[in-house]
Each structure stands twice: as C-alpha cells, then as structure tokens.
Design an enzyme around this catalytic site. Structure first.
Site, PDB file in Angstrom:
ATOM      1  N   LYS A 130      -9.372 -13.333  31.998  1.00 38.01           N
ATOM      2  CA  LYS A 130      -9.942 -13.113  33.341  1.00 38.01           C
ATOM      3  C   LYS A 130     -11.286 -13.825  33.491  1.00 38.01           C
ATOM      4  O   LYS A 130     -11.530 -14.502  34.476  1.00 38.01           O
ATOM      5  CB  LYS A 130     -10.154 -11.622  33.623  1.00 38.01           C
ATOM      6  CG  LYS A 130      -8.890 -10.816  33.774  1.00 38.01           C
ATOM      7  CD  LYS A 130      -9.173  -9.409  34.301  1.00 38.01           C
ATOM      8  CE  LYS A 130     -10.119  -8.598  33.446  1.00 38.01           C
ATOM      9  NZ  LYS A 130      -9.611  -8.244  32.107  1.00 38.01           N
ATOM     10  N   ARG A 176     -10.524  -1.139  38.461  1.00 34.21           N
ATOM     11  CA  ARG A 176      -9.878  -0.844  37.189  1.00 34.21           C
ATOM     12  C   ARG A 176      -9.013   0.408  37.271  1.00 34.21           C
ATOM     13  O   ARG A 176      -8.383   0.785  36.295  1.00 34.21           O
ATOM     14  CB  ARG A 176     -10.948  -0.593  36.128  1.00 34.21           C
ATOM     15  CG  ARG A 176     -11.506  -1.877  35.505  1.00 34.21           C
ATOM     16  CD  ARG A 176     -10.992  -2.032  34.151  1.00 34.21           C
ATOM     17  NE  ARG A 176     -11.677  -2.450  32.985  1.00 34.21           N
ATOM     18  CZ  ARG A 176     -12.453  -3.481  32.736  1.00 34.21           C
ATOM     19  NH1 ARG A 176     -12.858  -4.254  33.669  1.00 34.21           N
ATOM     20  NH2 ARG A 176     -12.849  -3.751  31.537  1.00 34.21           N
ATOM     21  N   ARG A 231     -18.754  -9.501  20.979  1.00 35.80           N
ATOM     22  CA  ARG A 231     -19.085  -8.320  21.775  1.00 35.80           C
ATOM     23  C   ARG A 231     -18.899  -7.044  20.972  1.00 35.80           C
ATOM     24  O   ARG A 231     -17.990  -6.936  20.162  1.00 35.80           O
ATOM     25  CB  ARG A 231     -18.182  -8.279  23.012  1.00 35.80           C
ATOM     26  CG  ARG A 231     -18.717  -9.147  24.117  1.00 35.80           C
ATOM     27  CD  ARG A 231     -17.743  -9.285  25.232  1.00 35.80           C
ATOM     28  NE  ARG A 231     -17.128  -8.019  25.642  1.00 35.80           N
ATOM     29  CZ  ARG A 231     -16.343  -7.916  26.695  1.00 35.80           C
ATOM     30  NH1 ARG A 231     -16.098  -8.968  27.446  1.00 35.80           N
ATOM     31  NH2 ARG A 231     -15.810  -6.764  27.024  1.00 35.80           N
ATOM     32  N   ARG A 260     -13.044 -14.240  19.825  1.00 35.76           N
ATOM     33  CA  ARG A 260     -13.916 -14.520  20.976  1.00 35.76           C
ATOM     34  C   ARG A 260     -15.393 -14.428  20.605  1.00 35.76           C
ATOM     35  O   ARG A 260     -15.822 -13.497  19.928  1.00 35.76           O
ATOM     36  CB  ARG A 260     -13.612 -13.512  22.085  1.00 35.76           C
ATOM     37  CG  ARG A 260     -14.601 -13.607  23.238  1.00 35.76           C
ATOM     38  CD  ARG A 260     -14.060 -13.036  24.483  1.00 35.76           C
ATOM     39  NE  ARG A 260     -14.112 -11.575  24.502  1.00 35.76           N
ATOM     40  CZ  ARG A 260     -13.722 -10.873  25.552  1.00 35.76           C
ATOM     41  NH1 ARG A 260     -13.227 -11.471  26.609  1.00 35.76           N
ATOM     42  NH2 ARG A 260     -13.783  -9.567  25.526  1.00 35.76           N
ATOM     43  N   ARG A 320      -9.297  -0.011  24.663  1.00 31.39           N
ATOM     44  CA  ARG A 320      -9.380  -0.710  25.950  1.00 31.39           C
ATOM     45  C   ARG A 320      -7.989  -1.089  26.460  1.00 31.39           C
ATOM     46  O   ARG A 320      -7.720  -1.030  27.652  1.00 31.39           O
ATOM     47  CB  ARG A 320     -10.273  -1.949  25.823  1.00 31.39           C
ATOM     48  CG  ARG A 320     -11.746  -1.562  25.728  1.00 31.39           C
ATOM     49  CD  ARG A 320     -12.571  -2.653  25.099  1.00 31.39           C
ATOM     50  NE  ARG A 320     -12.631  -3.840  25.919  1.00 31.39           N
ATOM     51  CZ  ARG A 320     -12.811  -5.081  25.449  1.00 31.39           C
ATOM     52  NH1 ARG A 320     -12.931  -5.282  24.154  1.00 31.39           N
ATOM     53  NH2 ARG A 320     -12.877  -6.091  26.267  1.00 31.39           N
TER      54      ARG A 320
HETATM   55  P1  AMP Z   1     -14.943  -6.186  30.547  1.00 29.09           P
HETATM   56  O1  AMP Z   1     -15.930  -7.225  30.160  1.00 29.09           O
HETATM   57  O2  AMP Z   1     -14.378  -6.399  31.926  1.00 29.09           O
HETATM   58  O3  AMP Z   1     -13.852  -5.991  29.512  1.00 29.09           O
HETATM   59  O4  AMP Z   1     -15.741  -4.777  30.628  1.00 29.09           O
HETATM   60  C1  AMP Z   1     -16.397  -4.246  29.491  1.00 29.09           C
HETATM   61  C2  AMP Z   1     -16.673  -2.766  29.667  1.00 29.09           C
HETATM   62  O5  AMP Z   1     -17.498  -2.551  30.824  1.00 29.09           O
HETATM   63  C3  AMP Z   1     -15.450  -1.889  29.905  1.00 29.09           C
HETATM   64  O6  AMP Z   1     -14.771  -1.549  28.710  1.00 29.09           O
HETATM   65  C4  AMP Z   1     -16.094  -0.685  30.590  1.00 29.09           C
HETATM   66  O7  AMP Z   1     -16.786   0.138  29.676  1.00 29.09           O
HETATM   67  C5  AMP Z   1     -17.119  -1.352  31.492  1.00 29.09           C
HETATM   68  N1  AMP Z   1     -16.527  -1.722  32.800  1.00 29.09           N
HETATM   69  C6  AMP Z   1     -16.375  -2.973  33.313  1.00 29.09           C
HETATM   70  N2  AMP Z   1     -15.797  -2.939  34.522  1.00 29.09           N
HETATM   71  C7  AMP Z   1     -15.561  -1.627  34.787  1.00 29.09           C
HETATM   72  C8  AMP Z   1     -14.970  -0.923  35.870  1.00 29.09           C
HETATM   73  N3  AMP Z   1     -14.494  -1.569  36.947  1.00 29.09           N
HETATM   74  N4  AMP Z   1     -14.903   0.426  35.789  1.00 29.09           N
HETATM   75  C9  AMP Z   1     -15.391   1.104  34.720  1.00 29.09           C
HETATM   76  N5  AMP Z   1     -15.940   0.506  33.659  1.00 29.09           N
HETATM   77  C10 AMP Z   1     -16.027  -0.842  33.675  1.00 29.09           C
END
Ligand code: AMP
Length: 211
Positions: free
Chosen positions: A13, A85, A155, A124, A166
């Site tokens: 993404k 999400r 990360r 990554r 996740r």
């Molecule tokens: P990502 O980089 O999109 O995988 O997001 C990393 C982390 O940020 C997720 O595992 C959540 O803890 C938090 N996060 C990101 N976007 C959201 C969302 N839309 N709703 C809730 N938590 C989020």
C-alpha cells in the site's frame, strides 16, 4: 482523484500510494505514518498510542479519525493508505466526505497470500532520513548514502509476533470492507504479487475507469 487503498500489511500500500502520488499529484495520506510521527514526537498523544502500534493492534477509532480529518479537508485529491481499517472508520469517512461535498472514486484492494506478505515484511527497511521504503532483497537501500543517507531501520511492528497479530486484525476487521465498497460498485481488486510497476499500472487504469 480520491481513493482508498485496502490491503494487508506488506501488500505494498505504502509503495503504491507513493508511486501514484508522484504520477498523479494526489496527496499520499498514510495513517500509519501519522501514528509513527506522533509516537516519535513523544507527545502526550504519542505516548497514548505507542502500545497499540507496537503490539500490532488498531489505535482507537476516535483518535485516528481526529488525526486524519485535517488532511482530508486540506487537499482535493488524495490517496488514503491505511484508513479506513474497519466499518466504523468507513462510516466516519463517509460522513467527513459528505461534509466537504466530496465522493470516493474507488476503493482499491491489494491482494496477496499471507506467506508472501510475511516474507516481504521481514525484509522491509525504512529510511529515517527520507521515509522511503526499501527491501533488503528486492530493492536494497543505497550503499553510498548520497541519494539517501538513512539510517535504514526495521519498524517496531514488523516483528513476527506483531505481524501475525496485524494480519489477524486485517482479516477480521479490514477485509470485510471489500463488501462495503463492492456494494457501492467502487471496489477494484488488484493482484499485489505482480511486480511493482504492473500493480501501479493496474491501479491507475482501474481508477480511471471508475472515475
Ligand atoms: P500501517 O503503517 O498502516 O501498517 O499502520 C501501523 C499501525 O498504526 C497499525 O498497526 C495501527 O496500530 C496504527 N494505525 C494505522 N492506521 C490505523 C487506522 N486506520 N486505525 C487504527 N489504527 C491505525
């Protein structure tokens, strides 16, 4: 262009949103990046949400919705990466769009099997200097340091345990959004195991058709 990108962790993404943003000028809004920036700043809010992030759990809806609202208001053309999400976030997005009299062009779901995702994510690395995403095998960080001095870091939530959690959260809460958008006729699904430029092209063609 107003699109949301759905897809499990590691489907690409962030990479695709970055590329589409460069090609179209649409703003890339990543809620994950907003969350990580807040944590890094060590603000009160950052301290509240750090544990959710590190464990691979979703940050509470109210917090995420308020965090991203100003970005939606601020640009006409955007790609949402990591939001919505779950269904309540999708409903909140609909309400925010109604307030600014705007509509989504498409919801793009990137699809790939879990094993492929785990393989991708373990390699990554993200540049702390530029935010660009690399992969140790497929797209290694530059060695000379001139184009991107790094450091290139893994990360916190790319550990195997957080990653597994996740993916569970994705299948349980986010994947059902495919139906939410399919019912409205704006869902596009793309095979995310293709190479990076092929995925970008398919997304852009599909979005053009829907717009
Ligand atoms: P990502 O980089 O999109 O995988 O997001 C990393 C982390 O940020 C997720 O595992 C959540 O803890 C938090 N996060 C990101 N976007 C959201 C969302 N839309 N709703 C809730 N938590 C989020």
């Amino acid at each position: 262009m107003r699109i949301v990108l759905l897809g499990p962790q590691g489907a690409g993404k962030g990479t695709q949103a970055q590329r589409i943003s460069e090609k179209s000028g649409a703003r890339h809004i990543s809620t994950g990046d907003l969350v990580r920036a807040e944590i890094k700043s060590d603000s009160e809010l950052g301290r509240q949400i750090k544990d959710y992030n590190d464990r691979g759990e979703l940050v509470p809806d109210e917090i995420i919705i308020e965090m991203m609202r100003p970005y939606l208001d601020d640009a006409d053309s955007w790609i949402l990466d990591g939001f919505p999400r779950n269904e309540s976030q999708a409903e909140a997005l609909d309400e925010m769009l109604e307030e600014i009299d705007a509509e989504l062009d498409a919801a793009v779901a990137l699809e790939a099997p879990d094993e492929a995702l785990i393989q991708r994510l373990s390699g990554r690395r993200t540049s702390e200097a530029t935010g660009r995403i690399y992969h140790l095998e497929h797209d290694p960080p530059p060695e000379s340091g001139e184009e991107d001095p790094g450091p290139f870091v893994q990360r916190k939530d790319d550990t195997e345990e957080a990653l597994r959690r996740r993916l569970e959260v994705y299948h349980e809460h986010t994947e059902p959004l495919k139906h939410y958008y399919a019912d409205r006729g704006i869902l596009v699904t793309v095979d995310a195991t293709q190479n990076i430029p092929e995925v970008t092209e398919e997304i852009l063609d599909a979005v053009e058709e829907k717009a």
